[in-house]
Scaffold this motif. Structure first.
Motif, PDB file in Angstrom:
ATOM      1  N   UNK A  16       9.899   3.266   6.581  1.00  0.00           N
ATOM      2  CA  UNK A  16      11.352   3.198   6.442  1.00  0.00           C
ATOM      3  C   UNK A  16      11.750   3.062   4.967  1.00  0.00           C
ATOM      4  N   UNK A  17      10.971   2.262   4.249  1.00  0.00           N
ATOM      5  CA  UNK A  17      11.236   2.104   2.816  1.00  0.00           C
ATOM      6  C   UNK A  17      11.135   3.470   2.121  1.00  0.00           C
ATOM      7  N   UNK A  18      10.051   4.192   2.412  1.00  0.00           N
ATOM      8  CA  UNK A  18       9.850   5.503   1.769  1.00  0.00           C
ATOM      9  C   UNK A  18      11.013   6.442   2.088  1.00  0.00           C
ATOM     10  N   UNK A  40       0.848  -1.190   0.000  1.00  0.00           N
ATOM     11  CA  UNK A  40       0.000   0.000   0.000  1.00  0.00           C
ATOM     12  C   UNK A  40       0.885   1.241   0.000  1.00  0.00           C
ATOM     13  N   UNK A  41       1.642   1.398  -1.057  1.00  0.00           N
ATOM     14  CA  UNK A  41       2.550   2.531  -1.213  1.00  0.00           C
ATOM     15  C   UNK A  41       2.298   3.133  -2.592  1.00  0.00           C
ATOM     16  N   UNK A  42       2.508   4.442  -2.746  1.00  0.00           N
ATOM     17  CA  UNK A  42       2.300   5.038  -4.068  1.00  0.00           C
ATOM     18  C   UNK A  42       3.200   4.393  -5.112  1.00  0.00           C
ATOM     19  N   UNK A  46      12.461  -4.036  -0.152  1.00  0.00           N
ATOM     20  CA  UNK A  46      11.039  -4.327   0.085  1.00  0.00           C
ATOM     21  C   UNK A  46      10.795  -5.046   1.412  1.00  0.00           C
ATOM     22  N   UNK A  47      11.858  -5.509   2.048  1.00  0.00           N
ATOM     23  CA  UNK A  47      11.698  -6.077   3.392  1.00  0.00           C
ATOM     24  C   UNK A  47      11.419  -4.989   4.436  1.00  0.00           C
ATOM     25  N   UNK A  96      10.577   4.098  -8.018  1.00  0.00           N
ATOM     26  CA  UNK A  96      11.865   4.629  -7.557  1.00  0.00           C
ATOM     27  C   UNK A  96      12.677   3.545  -6.850  1.00  0.00           C
ATOM     28  N   UNK A  97      12.002   2.657  -6.129  1.00  0.00           N
ATOM     29  CA  UNK A  97      12.710   1.564  -5.459  1.00  0.00           C
ATOM     30  C   UNK A  97      13.462   0.741  -6.505  1.00  0.00           C
TER      31      UNK A  97
END
Ligand code: BT5
Length: 241
Positions: free
Chosen positions: A179-181, A67-69, A173-174, A75-76
């Motif tokens: 934190x990922x963002x 559930x992320x844009x 992605x873990x 970008x990841x």
């Protein structure tokens, strides 16, 4: 593949993005990868096409259910590509906003993201085309294209770039959403192509010129035109040359 990932391999297909979208509609799990050695109808953005000789490149699509844009998921992937290129070849790869990966002034990788549906964890398909061992001139690609072998002057192992890249993606992605963002925005901003240099951006048909300053939290490009006032560009394309 790292734990939690699965791979579907095709010697040849039409487009791995189309296969991955079908897999997502059929309910495939998060972190499913569709990889092909050859694509007959590889797609770029805005109806453009993506071409690469068989077995020359990395052509694959990742299904992510977060559930992320989608801008952040794209970008990841571009950050992971740039990092994998640096780790395996020592080349300095940079991200041409929004997400082409460049070596020097040429495009080595394109990314096509397609978000499917809504809901708590909707699937997003991120397609990655990375030129590994090809000669752009001999292949009829535009002069803006390059490959890892062209830039490094030697053959590059597709296997080693792919596994390094999936390893980087896995590490990102873990992470939990926040934190990922935070990590990706930092890395994306640090890897921006032509940072602190003058560029021209086509924004819906109008060309804006300015010095690259950075990114906004939503992923818009910040540039400073000659009038000194910071400008944010949410949708546009950097003009090459
Ligand atoms: C992109 O589009 O850069 C996104 C490309 C995504 C390709 C991957 S491959 C795996 C997955 N499955 C698919 O079907 N697609 C994805 P765009 O920014 O629109 O760039 C397309 C333009 O780049 C074309 O119009 C050509 O001018 C140029 N081009 C085509 N093939 C290229 C290549 N191999 N290297 C560099 N430039 C290329």
């Amino acid at each position: 593949m790292p734990r939690g990932w699965s791979l579907r391999y095709f010697p040849v297909t039409s487009s791995t993005n189309d296969d991955a979208k079908q897999a997502a509609r059929d309910g495939c799990p998060d972190r499913t990868v569709v990889f092909a050695d050859d694509q007959l109808a590889g797609r770029g953005r805005l109806g453009r096409s993506w071409t690469a000789p068989p077995r020359s490149s990395l052509l694959f699509s990742v299904v992510l259910r977060r559930s992320l844009p989608s801008v952040l998921l794209t970008a990841t992937c571009s950050v992971a590509v740039a990092e994998a290129i640096a780790a395996t070849t020592g080349l300095h790869a940079r991200i041409k906003w929004p997400n082409d990966v460049m070596v020097r002034d040429r495009k080595v990788c394109g990314i096509l993201t397609e978000a499917l549906g809504t809901g708590a964890r909707p699937p997003t398909v991120v397609g990655i085309g990375l030129n590994v061992n090809l000669d752009p001139a001999a292949t009829g690609l535009p002069t803006s294209a390059t490959s890892l072998s062209t830039e490094s002057g030697s053959h590059v192992s597709r296997q080693s770039v792919f596994s390094t890249l999936i390893g980087r993606l896995d590490a990102y992605v873990r992470l939990a959403d926040d934190e990922l963002a935070a990590r990706i925005f930092d890395r994306w901003a640090a890897l921006l192509w032509r940072r602190a240099q003058r560029i021209r951006v086509d924004e819906a048909g109008t060309v804006v010129e300015g010095v690259v300053v950075g990114l906004t939290p939503s992923g818009a490009l910040q540039i400073r035109p000659a009038d000194g006032r910071l400008r944010e560009i949410a949708v546009g394309e950097i003009v090459l040359g």
